[in-house]
Design an enzyme around this catalytic site. Structure first.
Site, short mmCIF file in Angstrom:
data_model
loop_
_atom_site.label_atom_id
_atom_site.label_comp_id
_atom_site.label_asym_id
_atom_site.label_seq_id
_atom_site.Cartn_x
_atom_site.Cartn_y
_atom_site.Cartn_z
CG ASN A 267 8.29 -3.63 -7.32
OD1 ASN A 267 7.40 -3.28 -8.19
ND2 ASN A 267 7.68 -3.69 -6.28
NE ARG B 99 5.01 -6.99 -7.15
CZ ARG B 99 4.92 -6.73 -6.11
NH1 ARG B 99 5.53 -5.83 -5.12
NH2 ARG B 99 3.53 -7.16 -5.39
CG HIS C 158 -1.07 -8.50 -3.26
ND1 HIS C 158 -2.17 -8.03 -2.66
CD2 HIS C 158 -0.18 -7.33 -3.19
CE1 HIS C 158 -2.15 -6.61 -2.51
NE2 HIS C 158 -0.85 -6.09 -3.13
N GLY D 113 -1.75 -1.83 -0.50
CA GLY D 113 -2.49 -2.46 -1.19
C GLY D 113 -2.92 -3.75 -0.42
NE ARG E 106 -4.56 0.34 -5.11
CZ ARG E 106 -3.81 -1.11 -5.03
NH1 ARG E 106 -4.22 -2.12 -5.70
NH2 ARG E 106 -2.43 -0.83 -4.49
NE ARG F 139 3.63 3.62 10.93
CZ ARG F 139 4.56 3.12 10.47
NH1 ARG F 139 5.60 2.75 11.16
NH2 ARG F 139 5.15 3.23 9.01
CB ILE G 170 -1.88 -3.16 7.71
CG1 ILE G 170 -1.78 -1.82 7.28
CG2 ILE G 170 -2.95 -3.06 9.06
CD1 ILE G 170 -2.96 -1.56 6.16
#
Ligand code: AMP
Length: 396
Positions: free
Chosen positions: A9, A91, A179, A210, A239, A283, A327
């Site tokens: 990636n 990817r 995604h 993201g 973003r 976090r 998250i």
């Protein structure tokens, strides 16, 4: 170790990789995963084995992506000298409208993928440079591109539409969604981990640096919050998510910002980082008491709840909500707050199950169930690569 498949990636300043031992049947074994960060500035290689023990942590020479591939090749040789690379899965962020599934790479495919670079200028060129660097070093090793857009192809026409004049659509201006490898992985494990909802109306919330959501019906994407680029929808680390296009016009016309400045603002300085002025890291923000940090988290929750409402309308109701990514998998507080903000849908979380990060975290009274399912994009790429290249070892 046996022969292996490599998953790459490649980004603008980092190269992430995973090494998977040749599978027997459908089962893949992760041998190691790591990254070279700081390419072009202070490149450093760090690698861990499958249980998190460090295998390498050192400075390397990598002024650009091609040299990073060279540094990785050197480490692979030192670590797995007697084993062969059976195939490399990449990817690739953009497969456009044409690449609706993983594809074996050759010169013709590469030509088409280069044409998509203007649609994803911050990712596609680096993804393709890594493929070319591998072809140069290991021309005989087959390579596979796995696209972040593919899973979303097949959405209803209205979901893909960008409502500009037709000629723009003909030039590729449409909603692609991203995604996709994460959503595809979740769709692949839902029938096993949550069979009672797998075929229903599901929103998968991929909440990482993201962030996006995908509305799935019968395990297929019917809409997603990321659109033409990876800027739309939810508030993200750097973003903004949904933004009135008039703001962008104002940045150009009213404030005379250059295209480069606007690009940097939208991709690198907005979202949680922009609102808080403190950090793009959730976090970090959750541990801070400054009002600006709290406002950034509040906006993240607000934006997530709003998109859940919109996607529930698209699905005509909701059977389940699935949290995933950094998250979504790790923050009980964010999961709880998003569900509280969506309480009008009848969502009710079991606090204990949520804090323990059980797979199902909703109460039996909840009108739609709520789940936490870890994503694994690298494994998805390895599976595709193995399937396309026929890599599975014959069971003894
Ligand atoms: P990803 O891009 O999927 O690696 O996710 C990165 C994001 O996950 C960052 O914003 C991290 O701060 C966030 N994250 C990771 N662990 C936690 C945690 N325990 N609580 C809150 N956020 C977390």
């Amino acid at each position: 170790m046996d022969d292996y498949a490599l998953v790459l990636n490649a980004g603008s300043s980092s190269l992430k990789f995973s090494v998977f031992e040749r599978p027997s049947g459908e089962r893949w074994h992760l041998e190691s995963r790591g990254q070279i960060e700081g390419i072009g500035t202070a490149p450093r290689l760090s690698v861990k084995d499958e249980i998190g023990n460090s295998l390498a942590n050192k400075d390397v020479a990598a002024e650009d992506g091609s040299e990073a591939i060279g540094a990785l090749a050197e480490w692979l040789r030192s670590m797995y000298g007697g084993s062969r690379v059976l195939g490399v899965g990449h990817r690739v962020v953009h497969g456009g409208a044409r690449f609706t599934g993983p594809t074996i790479l050759d010169a013709d495919v590469m030509r088409e993928l280069h044409q998509l670079a203007p649609l994803a200028p911050l990712h596609q060129p680096y993804n393709l440079a890594a493929i070319e660097a591998v072809f140069e070093r290991l021309p005989e090793v087959p390579q596979v591109a796995c696209f972040d857009t593919s899973f979303h192809r097949g959405q209803p026409e209205v979901a893909e539409l960008v409502p500009l004049p037709r000629e723009f659509r003909q030039q590729g201006v449409q909603r692609y969604g991203f995604h996709g490898l994460s959503y595809e992985f979740i769709a692949s494990v839902l029938p096993l981990q949550a069979p009672e909802i797998a075929r229903g109306r599901i929103i998968v919330a991929h909440l990482g640096s993201g962030a996006s959501m995908c509305a799935m019906k019968d395990l297929k994407s019917v809409d997603s919050t990321l659109g033409f680029t990876a800027l739309d929808g939810l508030c993200m680390g750097t973003r903004p998510g949904s933004l009135d296009p008039g703001v962008v016009l104002h940045l150009f016309q009213g404030l005379n910002l250059s295209a480069k400045e606007v690009e940097t603002l939208l991709y690198k300085k907005s979202g949680l980082a922009g609102i808080s002025g403190i950090s793009s890291d959730m976090r970090d923000l959750l541990g801070r008491s400054e009002p600006a940090a709290r406002l950034a988290v509040d906006y993240f929750i607000y934006s997530a709840a709003k998109e859940i409402g919109a996607l529930t309308a698209v699905l005509g109701g909701l059977d389940a909500l699935v949290f995933t990514a950094g998250i979504g998998e790790n923050s009980a507080e964010i999961r709880q707050r998003i569900c509280e903000a969506s309480a009008w849908l009848g969502l009710e979380i079991d606090a204990d199950a949520n804090n323990k990060r059980e797979t199902k975290i909703s109460t039996s009274r909840s009108k739609a169930s709520v789940w936490v399912i870890p994503t694994n994009e690298e494994l998805m790429i390895a599976r595709h690569t193995g399937r396309l290249l026929g890599l599975a070892a014959k069971a003894a």
